[in-house]
Design a protein around this motif. Structure first.
Motif, mmCIF file in Angstrom:
data_model
loop_
_atom_site.group_PDB
_atom_site.id
_atom_site.type_symbol
_atom_site.label_atom_id
_atom_site.label_comp_id
_atom_site.label_asym_id
_atom_site.label_seq_id
_atom_site.Cartn_x
_atom_site.Cartn_y
_atom_site.Cartn_z
ATOM 1 N N LYS A 85 4.979 -7.278 -0.524
ATOM 2 C CA LYS A 85 6.338 -7.486 -1.094
ATOM 3 C C LYS A 85 6.730 -6.250 -1.705
ATOM 4 O O LYS A 85 7.952 -5.956 -1.752
ATOM 5 N N THR A 86 6.089 -5.336 -2.592
ATOM 6 C CA THR A 86 6.700 -4.371 -3.336
ATOM 7 C C THR A 86 6.774 -3.106 -2.661
ATOM 8 O O THR A 86 7.355 -2.207 -3.223
ATOM 9 N N SER A 88 4.529 -0.721 -3.386
ATOM 10 C CA SER A 88 4.081 0.163 -4.383
ATOM 11 C C SER A 88 2.619 0.141 -4.543
ATOM 12 O O SER A 88 1.888 -0.663 -4.655
#
Length: 108
Positions: A85-86, A88
């Protein structure tokens, strides 16, 4: 095995490793990588990482069976979801480790 034969093996392996690495350096500018191979090589780091991480997550301590009580599996799933999702790395590591520690300390 004698010391002389052991040193011969060390020498042969080191020369072989040097020749393999030198061949890539020497052929770098002279050999054109086909586009299909170039696209396939882009997936090598991810597949090597998965091959290293997955057995350590699924079979901790080298045990030979899949245990549902293993807290590393849900933590890895949380980390995979966060990464997807991110995108990161820091957030993925932080939430994955927080999930693992929470599951270990809660006794689940």
């Amino acid at each position: 095995m004698s010391d002389l034969s052991l040193w011969g093996i060390f020498l042969a392996v080191s020369v072989g490793t040097f020749v393999m690495r030198l061949s890539f350096v020497e052929l770098h500018g002279r050999w054109r990588v086909p586009p299909l191979l170039s696209r396939a090589l882009a997936y090598v780091p991810a597949s090597v990482l998965a091959a290293l991480v997955l057995p350590a997550v699924v079979y901790p301590n080298g045990q030979g069976e899949l245990l549902l009580s293993n807290p590393q599996i849900p933590a890895a799933l949380v980390a995979a979801g966060v990464a997807w999702k991110t995108r990161s790395t820091v957030l993925t590591l932080a939430l994955g480790m927080a999930t693992l520690w929470a599951l270990k300390f809660s006794g689940l």
